[in-house]
Design a protein around this motif. Structure first.
Motif: not given
Length: 523
Positions: A363-366, A406-407, A413-416, A423-424
């Protein structure tokens, strides 16, 4: 063309509504933008030929226990519906390579729990006995429009049969967080973890209020009734429903999006399709779609509706989801025990602390360091979904950010999502390797659906939210999707909503479509 009702969206709720109305003599057309019906219930060969994967929904237990199926059971089975029952339903693996799971054989389940805590084994038996008495009332409430005379009648019967204390206890259950509910009943952290994992199937971390109900219901229902998956794939319900709809005179229009809901004098009167056709609805337009799509794209702004539109615009999505589909040379070799190969679901969510952490990160965008994994093993039950000796694995990754900031691990490093999804997915496979060594060498094919991919596949899954809206207390029960509109009506006369964004929410129970159609048919 003219119809009594037009349904936008051929997901199972829209199909249930259409079938019920057709059975009452209504002329009905169901319009679907995709070339394939089903919404979030689809089965496809997405890795290699001969390997059939459920794209999103796999567990059909809610459909198997639904009022819609109960009414149409004989006809649906005659039209090809097939189920496969799981006697070994779900399990959790833990960091010390032990496991705990629920089978329909109570002695097996209680024995496993007793190995960790005799007291908890007794508590499990007591909870199951209470569930047997409570289930008719709880499922009666979940199967009634909210609010309604039917819901009030269920509450009255519950009060007469179970007393005032039961009503207070049930209200407390509905408001409790998973942790508070489980701490009050069990002592062993592994028992609590096994049950709490079901909270993350929705958007309930251990300490989120209102999250206790799903772990309770899923744990007890699996113990009492078992789990059900579709024979040959989850799309068995869609194939049977579309066939039944056509047999009752309904029309199914595929591959033709609704571009606009037509209105006359403020009333919904039909739809305009992408090919230019206008279909007229004499009695109702039913939108089996996310309300933000309906009131943000399909209807023009209306000052008289401004307040409602603003509230719908604030309807929150739950966290995102990733689906990883694997074609395998063999089932995972679970380090915790060979018996795990028999289970429909294996949860890789080893403690409440990581469940809280993954939710906070998402929920924090990570990108979470350690996401929760729901590992479905459908070919352990239904081997016909893959070539002889081969298997499919259904991996649902929960929970993830729709938009990446972010991660949390500092590696990606990507955000798209289009750039980082593989990778994930590698991170996920690495986590699986820790619990099922060698799984990487068994992979014959892999297909990854990021949150963005899931929304592309089905626009109702906003941000990859497979719930079509958070189920937190301010968006559930009387407040789903917004207060004052939980009974499927909208401010636009003759326009109605159903689907996961409406009561009773996500899942394969066909509840909203069926309840709405029954209400309309009585008019």
């Amino acid at each position: 063309m003219n119809y009594d009702a037009i349904v936008i969206g051929a997901g199972h709720n829209g199909l249930a509504a259409a079938i019920e109305l057709a059975s009452k003599g209504w002329s009905v057309a169901v319009v679907e933008a995709n070339a394939e019906p089903g919404g979030a219930v689809k089965t496809r060969e997405v890795t290699q030929p001969g390997f059939r994967h459920d794209l999103c929904a796999m567990n059909l237990s809610m459909f198997a226990g639904s009022a819609f199926l109960n009414k149409n059971k004989d006809d649906l089975f005659a039209h090809g519906l097939g189920f496969v029952a799981a006697a070994d339903c779900f399990a959790s693996v833990f960091r010390d390579q032990t496991w705990l799971g629920v089978s329909t054989d109570l002695e097996k389940t209680a024995g496993r729990i007793a190995a960790f805590s005799e007291k908890d084994a007794a508590a499990w038996r007591a909870m199951l006995a209470e569930f047997g008495a409570d289930a008719p009332y709880i499922f009666g409430l979940l199967g009634s429009p909210m609010p309604s005379f039917a819901a009030a009648k269920v509450a009255w019967k519950a009060w007469r049969g179970r007393g005032t204390r039961w009503l207070y206890d049930t209200l407390k259950l509905l408001l409790s967080s998973p942790r508070d509910f489980l701490d009050a009943r069990f002592e062993d952290p592994k028992v609590k973890t096994m049950m709490a994992a079901w909270g993350l199937h929705l958007d309930f971390a251990p300490d989120v209020a209102g999250g206790a109900l799903f772990p309770y219901l899923e744990s007890m229902a699996n113990q009492a009734f078992g789990m059900v998956i579709g024979q040959g794939g989850a799309d068995t319900i869609i194939k049977a429903m579309t066939s039944l709809l056509k047999s009752r005179g309904g029309e199914l229009i595929l591959g033709n999006a609704v571009e606009r809901i037509e209105t006359t004098g403020g009333k919904a009167t039909g739809v305009r399709l992408a090919d230019g056709r206008v279909l007229t609805a004499r009695k109702a337009v039913i939108a089996n779609a996310h309300p933000q799509l309906v009131f943000g794209k399909l209807l023009p702004p209306d000052p008289a509706r401004a307040e409602f539109d603003a509230r719908i615009a604030k309807f929150r999505a739950g966290p995102g989801t990733m689906m990883i589909h694997l074609a395998l040379d063999g089932l995972p070799d679970w380090k915790a025990g060979e018996e795990l190969k028999r289970f429909a679901y294996v949860h890789v969510a080893p403690d409440l602390e990581m469940m809280s952490r993954v939710y906070a990160e998402a929920v924090g965008g990570l990108l979470p360091v350690e996401p929760a994994l729901v590992v479905g093993q459908p070919t352990a039950l239904d081997p016909g979904r893959a070539p002889d000796g081969k298997h499919v694995l259904w991996v649902q990754v929960r929970v993830l950010p729709a938009t990446i900031r972010g991660d949390a691990k500092g590696e990606i490093s990507g955000t798209d999502w289009d750039e980082v999804k593989e990778s994930y997915a590698d991170r996920v496979i690495g986590i699986l390797e820790g619990y099922a060594p060698g799984i990487g060498t068994k992979i014959l094919g892999r297909s990854v659906f990021s949150p963005v991919d899931l929304e592309r596949e089905n626009p109702n899954l906003v941000g990859g939210d497979n719930l079509s809206g958070s189920h937190h207390l301010d968006q559930n029960f009387l407040f789903r999707p917004v207060a004052g509109y939980s009974r499927y009506k909208t401010p636009v006369p003759s326009l109605y909503m159903c689907g996961a964004s409406t009561w009773p929410g996500a899942g394969t129970g066909a509840g909203s479509g069926f309840m709405l159609a029954k209400m309309l048919a009585r008019k």
